[in-house]
Design a protein around this motif. Structure first.
Motif, mmCIF file in Angstrom:
data_model
loop_
_atom_site.group_PDB
_atom_site.id
_atom_site.type_symbol
_atom_site.label_atom_id
_atom_site.label_comp_id
_atom_site.label_asym_id
_atom_site.label_seq_id
_atom_site.Cartn_x
_atom_site.Cartn_y
_atom_site.Cartn_z
ATOM 1 N N LEU A 8 -3.237 82.196 27.008
ATOM 2 C CA LEU A 8 -4.598 82.708 27.144
ATOM 3 C C LEU A 8 -5.471 81.734 27.929
ATOM 4 O O LEU A 8 -6.276 82.131 28.777
ATOM 5 N N TYR A 9 -5.290 80.437 27.657
ATOM 6 C CA TYR A 9 -6.049 79.406 28.360
ATOM 7 C C TYR A 9 -5.737 79.434 29.855
ATOM 8 O O TYR A 9 -6.633 79.384 30.688
ATOM 9 N N SER A 11 -4.718 81.931 31.575
ATOM 10 C CA SER A 11 -5.310 83.151 32.106
ATOM 11 C C SER A 11 -6.806 82.967 32.365
ATOM 12 O O SER A 11 -7.325 83.396 33.401
ATOM 13 N N ILE A 12 -7.501 82.321 31.432
ATOM 14 C CA ILE A 12 -8.932 82.072 31.605
ATOM 15 C C ILE A 12 -9.181 81.162 32.804
ATOM 16 O O ILE A 12 -10.083 81.403 33.596
ATOM 17 N N GLN A 15 -8.866 83.213 35.884
ATOM 18 C CA GLN A 15 -10.028 84.082 36.052
ATOM 19 C C GLN A 15 -11.243 83.301 36.542
ATOM 20 O O GLN A 15 -11.996 83.786 37.394
ATOM 21 N N ILE A 16 -11.428 82.096 36.008
ATOM 22 C CA ILE A 16 -12.550 81.257 36.438
ATOM 23 C C ILE A 16 -12.394 80.912 37.915
ATOM 24 O O ILE A 16 -13.350 81.011 38.695
ATOM 25 N N THR A 40 -19.798 82.990 30.366
ATOM 26 C CA THR A 40 -18.924 83.648 29.393
ATOM 27 C C THR A 40 -17.493 83.125 29.508
ATOM 28 O O THR A 40 -16.847 82.831 28.497
ATOM 29 N N LEU A 41 -17.001 82.994 30.735
ATOM 30 C CA LEU A 41 -15.646 82.462 30.915
ATOM 31 C C LEU A 41 -15.561 81.004 30.481
ATOM 32 O O LEU A 41 -14.569 80.583 29.872
ATOM 33 N N TYR A 42 -16.594 80.223 30.777
ATOM 34 C CA TYR A 42 -16.593 78.831 30.356
ATOM 35 C C TYR A 42 -16.612 78.707 28.826
ATOM 36 O O TYR A 42 -15.930 77.852 28.260
ATOM 37 N N GLU A 44 -15.371 80.862 26.666
ATOM 38 C CA GLU A 44 -14.040 81.224 26.176
ATOM 39 C C GLU A 44 -13.049 80.098 26.439
ATOM 40 O O GLU A 44 -12.208 79.780 25.608
ATOM 41 N N ARG A 45 -13.152 79.449 27.606
ATOM 42 C CA ARG A 45 -12.277 78.314 27.916
ATOM 43 C C ARG A 45 -12.471 77.211 26.888
ATOM 44 O O ARG A 45 -11.500 76.655 26.358
#
Length: 77
Positions: A8-9, A11-12, A15-16, A40-42, A44-45
């Motif tokens: 998941l990390y 993937s994030i 995406q970033i 939002t992405l930061y 989640e990261r």
């Protein structure tokens, strides 16, 4: 199939990277501009990094509940 926190990390991070590339552009005058917010992405990261620190990269959320420590296999003869 369930994904690990490490997957998941990754993937994030992808995406970033893609979002940053698409959010940044250069004007005709040569000025570099960046649009939008990546907050939002930061967030989640950062959440995933905290879980990786606590449970390890291969943890699958909901599968096991105890944090795992580093495991060393040592043999003394």
């Amino acid at each position: 199939m369930a994904r690990t926190i490490g997957e998941l990390y990754d993937s994030i991070l992808f995406q970033i990277e893609k979002t940053q590339e698409s959010q940044s552009y250069q004007t005709e005058s040569g000025a570099q501009l960046t649009r939008g917010q990546l907050s939002t992405l930061y967030a989640e990261r950062n959440r995933l990094l905290e879980k990786i620190e606590q449970y390890g990269r291969n943890y699958i959320e909901g599968q096991n509940t105890a944090p795992i420590g580093d495991i060393s296999l040592v043999s003394f003869a």
